[in-house]
Design an enzyme around this catalytic site. Structure first.
Site, PDB file in Angstrom:
ATOM      1  N   SER A 146       0.725  -1.189  -0.051  1.00  0.00           N
ATOM      2  CA  SER A 146       0.196   0.188   0.022  1.00  0.00           C
ATOM      3  C   SER A 146       0.900   1.081  -0.087  1.00  0.00           C
ATOM      4  O   SER A 146       2.105   1.025   0.304  1.00  0.00           O
ATOM      5  CB  SER A 146      -1.000  -0.033   1.217  1.00  0.00           C
ATOM      6  OG  SER A 146      -1.338   1.213   1.516  1.00  0.00           O
ATOM      7  N   TYR A 159      -2.191  -1.660  10.493  1.00  0.00           N
ATOM      8  CA  TYR A 159      -2.149  -1.797   9.022  1.00  0.00           C
ATOM      9  C   TYR A 159      -0.942  -1.075   8.285  1.00  0.00           C
ATOM     10  O   TYR A 159      -0.118  -1.798   7.637  1.00  0.00           O
ATOM     11  CB  TYR A 159      -3.317  -0.882   8.627  1.00  0.00           C
ATOM     12  CG  TYR A 159      -3.546  -0.830   6.858  1.00  0.00           C
ATOM     13  CD1 TYR A 159      -4.334  -1.938   6.358  1.00  0.00           C
ATOM     14  CD2 TYR A 159      -2.882   0.126   6.203  1.00  0.00           C
ATOM     15  CE1 TYR A 159      -4.292  -2.114   4.975  1.00  0.00           C
ATOM     16  CE2 TYR A 159      -3.216   0.008   4.749  1.00  0.00           C
ATOM     17  CZ  TYR A 159      -3.634  -1.185   4.099  1.00  0.00           C
ATOM     18  OH  TYR A 159      -3.999  -1.124   2.768  1.00  0.00           O
TER      19      TYR A 159
END
Length: 264
Positions: A146, A159
């Site tokens: 990401s 995350y």
């Protein structure tokens, strides 16, 4: 005369096999379907639920049910995928989820689960699949990281920690795999229009008292040069190239598909 630098473009894609985790929705499903179009045999891995099995069946995908927070499931999943597909040439580590909370309030069991699914599981799946992936000399591991593998945002500690770690794992594995013809790369998308992100947009619109379009433009895309959410198919197109014989010389790469987020 042919070059000996790497596999030729005519190297057969037909007969290659891929396993895509988190492959029954969003980015994972888009990658699985693109691989099908490219001529690969594809199995998707997800939690063993009727809805997940139904999606796999609808698209003619093999299905492996597993809970990636469990070490034994990771080992079993690789074994089942290899048996189902008759081998394994491409592993896409895509499964994950998000939880938004300040660090002081972050549930400890949620932290453990997120780190295991998004960082430990890619390590374990890569470890267990290594003998299969190195067999053909054209193996590929693709880690879907990401833009948050580079930068941070508040309330996403687990995350972001996992995605930063996944980039480190990618680079280390690439160095270890090079002589075996196995490449390891990471894709780092910006915000992608998935069911998960659509839910986040709706939640933020309610809590901020603004429209969904304003959330996209003024919150999610504010740092980006291109003010448009990516589609899952955009990530699938890049994964298609990384998995192809043409990408034999690319390894240890962190490929940003981030709408210019990190250009500042």
């Amino acid at each position: 005369m042919t070059s000996s630098a790497g596999p030729s473009q005519s190297s057969a894609v037909q007969g290659r096999a891929a396993l895509v985790t988190g492959g029954t929705s969003g980015i994972g499903l888009a990658i699985a379907r693109r691989f099908q179009q490219d001529g690969l045999q594809v199995a998707v891995l997800d939690l063993d639920r009727p809805t997940a099995r139904a999606v796999a069946a609808e698209h003619g995908l093999g299905f492996v049910g597993a809970d990636l927070s469990r070490r034994e499931d990771c080992r079993r999943a690789v074994t089942e995928a290899g048996e189902l597909l008759g081998g394994l040439d491409v592993l896409v580590n895509n499964a994950g989820f998000q939880h938004i909370d300040p660090i002081a309030d972050f549930p400890e069991d949620t932290w453990d689960a997120m780190l295991h699914v998004m960082l430990t599981a890619p390590f374990l799946l890569s470890k267990y699949a290594w003998p299969l992936l190195t067999r053909s000399g054209q193996g590929r591991i693709i880690n879907v990281a990401s833009i948050h593998g580079h930068v941070a945002s508040p309330y996403k500690s687990a995350y972001i920690s996992a995605k930063h770690g996944l980039i480190g794992l990618t680079r280390t594995a690439a160095l270890e795999a090079g002589e075996q013809g196995l490449t390891v790369n990471a894709i780092c998308p910006g915000y992608v229009r998935t069911p998960l992100v659509e839910g986040q947009i709706a939640d933020q619109a309610r809590t901020r008292g603004i429209t969904a379009q304003e959330v996209e433009q003024k919150v999610m895309l504010e740092p980006a040069a291109i003010k448009r959410l990516l589609d899952p198919e955009d990530i699938a197109a890049l994964a298609s190239y990384v998995a192809s014989p043409a990408a034999w010389g690319m390894t240890g790469a962190v490929l940003d598909l981030d709408l210019g987020w990190t250009a500042r």
